[in-house]
Design an enzyme around this catalytic site. Sequence first.
Site, PDB file in Angstrom:
ATOM      1  N   HIS A   1      48.565  41.763  38.510  1.00  0.00           N
ATOM      2  CA  HIS A   1      47.445  41.543  37.422  1.00  0.00           C
ATOM      3  C   HIS A   1      46.528  42.605  37.675  1.00  0.00           C
ATOM      4  O   HIS A   1      46.231  43.029  38.860  1.00  0.00           O
ATOM      5  CB  HIS A   1      46.593  40.173  37.894  1.00  0.00           C
TER       6      HIS A   1
ATOM      7  N   ASN B   1      40.367  45.113  33.413  1.00  0.00           N
ATOM      8  CA  ASN B   1      41.014  43.913  33.591  1.00  0.00           C
ATOM      9  C   ASN B   1      40.856  43.003  32.176  1.00  0.00           C
ATOM     10  O   ASN B   1      40.018  42.690  31.666  1.00  0.00           O
ATOM     11  CB  ASN B   1      40.063  43.047  34.590  1.00  0.00           C
TER      12      ASN B   1
ATOM     13  N   CYS C   1      43.706  33.977  35.106  1.00  0.00           N
ATOM     14  CA  CYS C   1      44.123  35.366  34.814  1.00  0.00           C
ATOM     15  C   CYS C   1      45.793  35.314  34.976  1.00  0.00           C
ATOM     16  O   CYS C   1      46.435  36.215  34.858  1.00  0.00           O
ATOM     17  CB  CYS C   1      43.519  36.318  35.532  1.00  0.00           C
TER      18      CYS C   1
HETATM   19  N1  ACO Z   1      27.345  49.824  39.640  1.00  0.00           N
HETATM   20  C1  ACO Z   1      26.643  50.090  40.602  1.00  0.00           C
HETATM   21  N2  ACO Z   1      26.386  49.348  41.689  1.00  0.00           N
HETATM   22  C2  ACO Z   1      26.817  48.291  41.702  1.00  0.00           C
HETATM   23  C3  ACO Z   1      27.713  47.669  40.453  1.00  0.00           C
HETATM   24  C4  ACO Z   1      28.062  48.472  39.619  1.00  0.00           C
HETATM   25  N3  ACO Z   1      28.591  48.326  38.344  1.00  0.00           N
HETATM   26  N4  ACO Z   1      28.002  46.313  40.879  1.00  0.00           N
HETATM   27  C5  ACO Z   1      27.452  46.071  41.951  1.00  0.00           C
HETATM   28  N5  ACO Z   1      26.849  47.223  42.487  1.00  0.00           N
HETATM   29  C6  ACO Z   1      26.255  47.126  43.817  1.00  0.00           C
HETATM   30  C7  ACO Z   1      25.763  45.642  44.080  1.00  0.00           C
HETATM   31  O1  ACO Z   1      24.556  45.646  43.783  1.00  0.00           O
HETATM   32  C8  ACO Z   1      25.630  46.113  45.862  1.00  0.00           C
HETATM   33  O2  ACO Z   1      24.440  46.806  45.974  1.00  0.00           O
HETATM   34  P1  ACO Z   1      23.652  46.261  47.362  1.00  0.00           P
HETATM   35  O3  ACO Z   1      24.501  46.551  48.554  1.00  0.00           O
HETATM   36  O4  ACO Z   1      22.416  47.073  47.085  1.00  0.00           O
HETATM   37  O5  ACO Z   1      23.194  44.789  47.105  1.00  0.00           O
HETATM   38  C9  ACO Z   1      26.855  46.904  45.989  1.00  0.00           C
HETATM   39  O6  ACO Z   1      27.309  47.682  44.800  1.00  0.00           O
HETATM   40  C10 ACO Z   1      28.093  46.474  46.560  1.00  0.00           C
HETATM   41  O7  ACO Z   1      28.194  45.143  45.949  1.00  0.00           O
HETATM   42  P2  ACO Z   1      29.446  44.147  46.164  1.00  0.00           P
HETATM   43  O8  ACO Z   1      29.391  43.045  44.940  1.00  0.00           O
HETATM   44  O9  ACO Z   1      29.657  43.931  47.447  1.00  0.00           O
HETATM   45  O10 ACO Z   1      30.709  45.369  45.662  1.00  0.00           O
HETATM   46  P3  ACO Z   1      32.178  45.299  45.997  1.00  0.00           P
HETATM   47  O11 ACO Z   1      32.711  46.490  46.825  1.00  0.00           O
HETATM   48  O12 ACO Z   1      32.472  43.887  46.544  1.00  0.00           O
HETATM   49  O13 ACO Z   1      32.669  45.654  44.563  1.00  0.00           O
HETATM   50  C11 ACO Z   1      33.575  44.190  42.755  1.00  0.00           C
HETATM   51  C12 ACO Z   1      32.533  44.450  43.756  1.00  0.00           C
HETATM   52  C13 ACO Z   1      34.132  45.427  42.163  1.00  0.00           C
HETATM   53  C14 ACO Z   1      33.464  43.127  41.707  1.00  0.00           C
HETATM   54  C15 ACO Z   1      34.751  43.663  43.875  1.00  0.00           C
HETATM   55  O14 ACO Z   1      34.181  42.725  44.645  1.00  0.00           O
HETATM   56  C16 ACO Z   1      35.792  43.134  43.173  1.00  0.00           C
HETATM   57  O15 ACO Z   1      36.754  43.840  42.298  1.00  0.00           O
HETATM   58  N6  ACO Z   1      36.224  41.887  43.293  1.00  0.00           N
HETATM   59  C17 ACO Z   1      37.077  41.221  42.650  1.00  0.00           C
HETATM   60  C18 ACO Z   1      37.114  41.220  41.040  1.00  0.00           C
HETATM   61  C19 ACO Z   1      38.155  40.507  40.427  1.00  0.00           C
HETATM   62  O16 ACO Z   1      39.278  40.729  40.889  1.00  0.00           O
HETATM   63  N7  ACO Z   1      37.773  39.798  39.259  1.00  0.00           N
HETATM   64  C20 ACO Z   1      38.523  39.328  38.588  1.00  0.00           C
HETATM   65  C21 ACO Z   1      39.324  38.350  38.858  1.00  0.00           C
HETATM   66  S1  ACO Z   1      39.593  36.864  37.561  1.00  0.00           S
HETATM   67  C22 ACO Z   1      40.061  37.560  36.284  1.00  0.00           C
HETATM   68  O17 ACO Z   1      40.639  38.804  36.438  1.00  0.00           O
HETATM   69  C23 ACO Z   1      39.344  37.327  35.062  1.00  0.00           C
END
Ligand code: ACO
Length: 325
Positions: A252, A282, A112
Amino acid sequence: MGSRIVSSGSYLPARCLTNADLEKVVDTSDEWIVRRTGIRTRYHLAEGEEPAVMGIEAGKRALAQSDASPESVDLLIAATNFPDMICPGSAPFIAAGLGFDQTPFFDLKAGCSGFVYGLAVADGLISSGMYKRVLLIGHEALSRVTDWSDRKTCVLFGDGAGAVLLEPAPAGTGVLGSALYGDNSKAFLLHLPAGGTKSPASHSTVDERGHYLRMEGAGVFRSAVPMMERATRGALVAASLTLADVDWLIPHQANLRIIDSLIKRLKFDRERVVVNLDRVANTSTASIPIALDEALRQGRIVAGSVVVLTAFGAGATYGAVVIRT
Ligand code: ACO
């Protein structure tokens, strides 16, 4: 001699998906997506729509804004992670759509951070005297590599493209400084396992859903903030500036919580941070040029503004460029 951005353009596909639309596909909710990411809508290519069209349209808009003819462009750099075809990439298709004839082109793949890397590369090529007019396009069709059975990733991504045209300028007037980095120990935080030469397409790669993007979300989150902080500070040192000189920050557009944490660490004013991920989600390599183009067209960023562009992404790459608009 240095370089400066003389015009910009961006393009989003027509099809808009709300969080409510995604609720019908995976077990998720508008409330969860907004609270954890800040995303409300995203734009996706329609079935059968050519991905290169996005880069072509963004490029046309950037050229139209500066009245530059296709013949006057010396080089096309098409930054993307997911090209129209693994070979020959996306750049030749975009060049064809822009009406280029024998103009050199290449794809640039740097996660990215591809647009930020591309800006530093274009600036280097212009500063060296090798090329005069460089069209840099960040474009991404993430919907085509999204695993619609994985709620942790499918809610995050959108499609789109952004373009800038760069020309020579006196040193210290356009691109003021840059800092690029790569942490190869984090190569698997975000990857698409199959379809390359290490694991060519086969029945088993399809069965294992290996042709979709995989992400270790929490690991990406933890790395993203210190990476963009380091890159921002590094680029400012390269530009002989401090945060007090910065008018606008364009990070980003991955997750609002990542952006908020970055601003907190930098102690930067929230009002001067460009955020459009609530609407476009994103878009990877396209996220910064789309946000930059929108802010310029809205008149939020004006001529003479000092702007820091910073990104992180697969690889793990990260970097920042400081520009004066
Ligand atoms: N809807 C509902 N619940 C969800 C979803 C969803 N879409 N996705 C995950 N959950 C649940 C999970 O199953 C988990 O449930 P559990 O506790 O029962 O197991 C709970 O929510 C928490 O999941 P986490 O993965 O710990 O959630 P987190 O707060 O870390 O958020 C996220 C996830 C949004 C992906 C976050 O980690 C994030 O933004 N990371 C960076 C992502 C990023 O920037 N990616 C792009 C970078 S590279 C590029 O740009 C291509």
